[in-house]
Design an enzyme around this catalytic site. Sequence first.
Site, PDB file in Angstrom:
ATOM      1  N   GLU A   1      -5.423  -8.312  -0.683  1.00  0.00           N
ATOM      2  CA  GLU A   1      -6.130  -8.060   0.585  1.00  0.00           C
ATOM      3  C   GLU A   1      -7.584  -7.723   0.282  1.00  0.00           C
ATOM      4  O   GLU A   1      -7.854  -6.866  -0.567  1.00  0.00           O
ATOM      5  CB  GLU A   1      -5.535  -6.891   1.385  1.00  0.00           C
ATOM      6  CG  GLU A   1      -4.276  -7.189   2.149  1.00  0.00           C
ATOM      7  CD  GLU A   1      -3.845  -6.020   3.034  1.00  0.00           C
ATOM      8  OE1 GLU A   1      -4.724  -5.271   3.536  1.00  0.00           O
ATOM      9  OE2 GLU A   1      -2.625  -5.858   3.218  1.00  0.00           O
TER      10      GLU A   1
ATOM     11  N   GLU B   1       0.812  -1.226   0.000  1.00  0.00           N
ATOM     12  CA  GLU B   1       0.000   0.000   0.000  1.00  0.00           C
ATOM     13  C   GLU B   1       0.846   1.277   0.000  1.00  0.00           C
ATOM     14  O   GLU B   1       0.743   2.124   0.888  1.00  0.00           O
ATOM     15  CB  GLU B   1      -0.978  -0.035   1.175  1.00  0.00           C
ATOM     16  CG  GLU B   1      -1.918  -1.230   1.083  1.00  0.00           C
ATOM     17  CD  GLU B   1      -3.004  -1.268   2.134  1.00  0.00           C
ATOM     18  OE1 GLU B   1      -2.947  -0.477   3.101  1.00  0.00           O
ATOM     19  OE2 GLU B   1      -3.930  -2.090   1.983  1.00  0.00           O
TER      20      GLU B   1
END
Length: 505
Positions: A305, A191
């Site tokens: 995710e 991320e």
Amino acid sequence: MQTEPRTRVLLILLCAVSALLNSPAYAQVTSDHEVIVVDANAASRPFPHFWEKMFGSGRAILSLRESYRRDLHDVKQITDFKYVRFHAIFHDEVGVYDEDSQQRPVYNFSYVDQIYDGLLANHVKPFVELSFMPRKLAAQDSLHSFWYKPNVSPPKDWTKWDGLITAFTQHLVDRYGIDEVASWYFEVWNEPNIDFWTGEPKQTTYWQLYDHTAFAVKKVSPRLRIGGPATAQAQWTDAFLKHCAENKVPVDFVSSHVYGNDRAEDVFGTSENIPRNKMVCRAVSKVHEQIKASSMPKLPLIWSEFNASYKNEPDVTDSVYMGPWLADTIRQCDGLVDLMSYWTFSDVFEEQGVAKTPFYGGFGLIAAGDISKPAFNAFKLLHELGDERLQLNADSALLTRRQDGSLAIVLWNYAPPEHPGIERTFTLQFKGTKSSNAQVSFVDTSHGDYHATYEKMGSPRYPTQAQIQQLVNASVLPPPQERTLTNGSLNVTLPSYGLALIQIQ
């Protein structure tokens, strides 16, 4: 002008009825009965179990715990998953990187070996997230807010970063063999578009990180698979693929993340109010289309995710809500993604610190004390689906066929967590099968859910060993119910948030 009292009352009632009809709660309940025609000869297509081949977990060092490995084994038993992904293989607690008095790199792969040996002993392969920055290699102390304080800084020296990646990757190949490691995946960082990367500007410096890492991995062997950008909120994919194509940077797959309660503003740049059961697959579809529109349209998409919530919400991730949410997500995402990694398989997890209670809305399928959550049981039922999906005109059901020709159907009664729905009855009318019997399994508040038992014992913060055993027993799914078809039909009634598996031989 004054309104007559009776007229005023009628106007108020009309407004109230209008508000009810347009409320989220009412919108979820269009009927309490639905007839679904199940045709065993309907058109079909392959149905790979993309939702259960990979799971996320707590950070790397936690994999050395007995409780982690016990949960890994238990989830492997019900899903036969192939890959696990976690953060922080380069965190200082793993001890991979140091420097001597001359600031020359010193590597130590002792804990790395124990971590990956433990996974492989359970027949689970690493999905290697290359993160975070060792303190002595970091350009600055940029400590993330997570309890274990990972450093999310760029490296102070790109040559030393290249050396670390090459040495790490070469060690894996030396230890496990190129054939084994070539079956793994290597993902660059986690991320970088949010607070897990402090390079500035974020995108440009992440491209630099990706390029250095990808070339270093491929230097060890071109057979090794590398990908990214591992972004939150389904971001950067189009720019990432354009960058790789224009600069001839290796990329073998695309990865990204989204959660059911992410904001449309962050994912799509709109002000929509996207329901929790629609967000994930809309985001997956967005990235899927970006890959198709790129110069590399056949790249695999790995959703590394996803979950219904990125927060700790006990009424979501600990509850029976997860059964219908998971089933509906699978229905919508089928055909758009190669792998999806549920975050996470276990509550052996410390991003927010040491858990203060066994049921706090953790991401895992198994709570502390080996207590299976309803989500664990939902995965267990969904695993029984076949590998061939048959056409079905229903939004609350999936029809599949197994290799032995038997049918496996899942039904669910979805409602948002904040607006419970009503009980619903489904009438399944079967065509193309001579079977007269069915086995029906349920996950709901009365089947495979510990909540009633926990509340009855007073919801203790620290359950005793005897209480933990009671909760474990309460979380076990009962055997399937034997049911008889009547004139080729079967009625199945589900409470709000109920999930059912119907097996027809």
